[in-house]
Design a protein around this motif. Sequence first.
Motif, PDB file in Angstrom:
ATOM      1  N   LYS A  51      -2.474  -9.181 -11.901  1.00 14.06           N
ATOM      2  CA  LYS A  51      -1.803  -8.035 -12.503  1.00 14.06           C
ATOM      3  C   LYS A  51      -0.607  -7.653 -11.649  1.00 14.06           C
ATOM      4  CE  LYS A  51      -2.723  -3.430 -14.328  1.00 14.06           C
ATOM      5  NZ  LYS A  51      -3.744  -2.371 -14.506  1.00 14.06           N
ATOM      6  N   ARG A  52       0.559  -7.640 -12.264  1.00 20.47           N
ATOM      7  CA  ARG A  52       1.777  -7.318 -11.533  1.00 20.47           C
ATOM      8  C   ARG A  52       1.930  -5.797 -11.429  1.00 20.47           C
ATOM      9  NH1 ARG A  52       5.297 -11.330 -10.724  1.00 20.47           N
ATOM     10  NH2 ARG A  52       7.015  -9.846 -10.500  1.00 20.47           N
ATOM     11  N   ILE A  53       2.395  -5.380 -10.265  1.00 14.64           N
ATOM     12  CA  ILE A  53       2.669  -3.964 -10.021  1.00 14.64           C
ATOM     13  C   ILE A  53       4.174  -3.801  -9.906  1.00 14.64           C
ATOM     14  CG2 ILE A  53       2.284  -2.000  -8.486  1.00 14.64           C
ATOM     15  CD1 ILE A  53      -0.307  -3.264  -7.621  1.00 14.64           C
ATOM     16  N   GLY A  54       4.728  -2.895 -10.669  1.00 17.67           N
ATOM     17  CA  GLY A  54       6.169  -2.703 -10.667  1.00 17.67           C
ATOM     18  C   GLY A  54       6.678  -2.113  -9.359  1.00 17.67           C
ATOM     19  N   LYS A  55       7.979  -2.278  -9.142  1.00 19.40           N
ATOM     20  CA  LYS A  55       8.596  -1.802  -7.910  1.00 19.40           C
ATOM     21  C   LYS A  55       8.412  -0.294  -7.731  1.00 19.40           C
ATOM     22  CE  LYS A  55      13.037  -1.517  -5.507  1.00 19.40           C
ATOM     23  NZ  LYS A  55      14.491  -1.865  -5.546  1.00 19.40           N
ATOM     24  N   GLN A  56       8.564   0.457  -8.800  1.00 16.13           N
ATOM     25  CA  GLN A  56       8.438   1.908  -8.700  1.00 16.13           C
ATOM     26  C   GLN A  56       7.029   2.307  -8.278  1.00 16.13           C
ATOM     27  OE1 GLN A  56      11.070   3.873  -8.896  1.00 16.13           O
ATOM     28  NE2 GLN A  56       9.756   5.594  -8.273  1.00 16.13           N
ATOM     29  N   SER A  57       6.030   1.613  -8.817  1.00 17.44           N
ATOM     30  CA  SER A  57       4.651   1.899  -8.447  1.00 17.44           C
ATOM     31  C   SER A  57       4.397   1.582  -6.970  1.00 17.44           C
ATOM     32  CB  SER A  57       3.687   1.102  -9.320  1.00 17.44           C
ATOM     33  OG  SER A  57       3.782   1.495 -10.672  1.00 17.44           O
ATOM     34  N   LEU A  58       4.953   0.461  -6.513  1.00 16.07           N
ATOM     35  CA  LEU A  58       4.806   0.102  -5.096  1.00 16.07           C
ATOM     36  C   LEU A  58       5.454   1.147  -4.191  1.00 16.07           C
ATOM     37  CD1 LEU A  58       5.475  -3.758  -5.193  1.00 16.07           C
ATOM     38  CD2 LEU A  58       3.315  -2.628  -4.645  1.00 16.07           C
ATOM     39  N   LEU A  59       6.629   1.630  -4.586  1.00 15.96           N
ATOM     40  CA  LEU A  59       7.304   2.652  -3.783  1.00 15.96           C
ATOM     41  C   LEU A  59       6.492   3.944  -3.746  1.00 15.96           C
ATOM     42  CD1 LEU A  59      11.025   2.119  -4.878  1.00 15.96           C
ATOM     43  CD2 LEU A  59       9.997   1.575  -2.670  1.00 15.96           C
ATOM     44  N   GLN A  60       5.870   4.281  -4.848  1.00 16.11           N
ATOM     45  CA  GLN A  60       5.037   5.485  -4.884  1.00 16.11           C
ATOM     46  C   GLN A  60       3.807   5.339  -3.991  1.00 16.11           C
ATOM     47  OE1 GLN A  60       4.291   5.936  -9.076  1.00 16.11           O
ATOM     48  NE2 GLN A  60       6.238   6.982  -9.470  1.00 16.11           N
ATOM     49  N   ILE A  61       3.212   4.144  -3.986  1.00 15.84           N
ATOM     50  CA  ILE A  61       2.070   3.889  -3.097  1.00 15.84           C
ATOM     51  C   ILE A  61       2.512   4.016  -1.634  1.00 15.84           C
ATOM     52  CG2 ILE A  61       0.454   2.128  -2.280  1.00 15.84           C
ATOM     53  CD1 ILE A  61       0.347   1.077  -5.164  1.00 15.84           C
ATOM     54  N   ALA A  62       3.680   3.437  -1.320  1.00 24.80           N
ATOM     55  CA  ALA A  62       4.194   3.504   0.051  1.00 24.80           C
ATOM     56  C   ALA A  62       4.470   4.944   0.463  1.00 24.80           C
ATOM     57  CB  ALA A  62       5.455   2.657   0.179  1.00 24.80           C
TER      58      ALA A  62
END
Length: 300
Positions: free
Chosen positions: A65-76
């Motif tokens: 399952k791919r995670i979008g860039k925006q979601s990754l930035l929010q996790i970070a």
Amino acid sequence: MSRKDIRLSQLLRVFIDGIPLDLASATAPKATYRQLGILMHVHLHARAQRRYKESSRPGDTLARKRIGKQSLLQIADSLRSTIGGLRWQHGATDWSDYYGGDSYQEEAFRHKLQLVAEYLDHVKPSCVWDLGANTGEFSRLASSAGAFTISADNDPGVVEANYLRAKRDQEKNLLPLLIDLVNPSAGIGWANAERQSLAERSNADCLLALALIHHLAIANNVPLPSIAEFFASLGEWLIIEFVPKRDKQAQKLLSSRSDIFEQYSTGGFEESFSDCYEIVKSSQLRQSERVLYLMRRRGA
């Protein structure tokens, strides 16, 4: 570390790529389940990992399952916010009030500051390692003179106080580190070469070893010649303070054990260090029996 025990930092020696989530979750106090960031990033993530491991079978092909860039930035951002909110309440430790206690008379302390500054001016180092630095009072003599200074101690409380001061004052030349000289970092990781040992990382021109020798020799039973060899492997110059047995701090260490340290005397100290060092200067501190030495490694 912030919620349970600061000594858990030693787990990073074993788990060099990060402490496993299940272990972090199992070690953290129950109260952390009420902290949203830790709940999400530690406990719930660990539970998800466990379920994933239990549900997968040999031969299974799992869709990625791919995670979008925006979601990754929010996790970070969430991780950064959680970590940034952690504080360790260190309080008082064994040596956090060392300079404010009865270790030195005021005149002796001023004289020690003066001598260390003079010895540093004689050496003019570009890199200094202050071993047993406590809160970094003498480290700052070196860093303020332009030398990049490693300010090391094995007491988490004094290292934390040193770090917070360096951060508050935006000191660029001083780096407080938690280092146990009796058990220094070894070469670890793949082929014992992925992470260098403490000695392999040394680039010091000059070492400071102030109010340290009695802890190594008496409290930890390290022979004086072995201390000299270790120091000589780390740097060319050495500014070292000899603390005699009659000193209050040495007496504290001897109060709960037999005095088996026949070689521990001013003469024995000088003889033990003579194979590795030549004495360039020495001076007894005023209002004290302690002696401060400037030494240079032989053959340098």
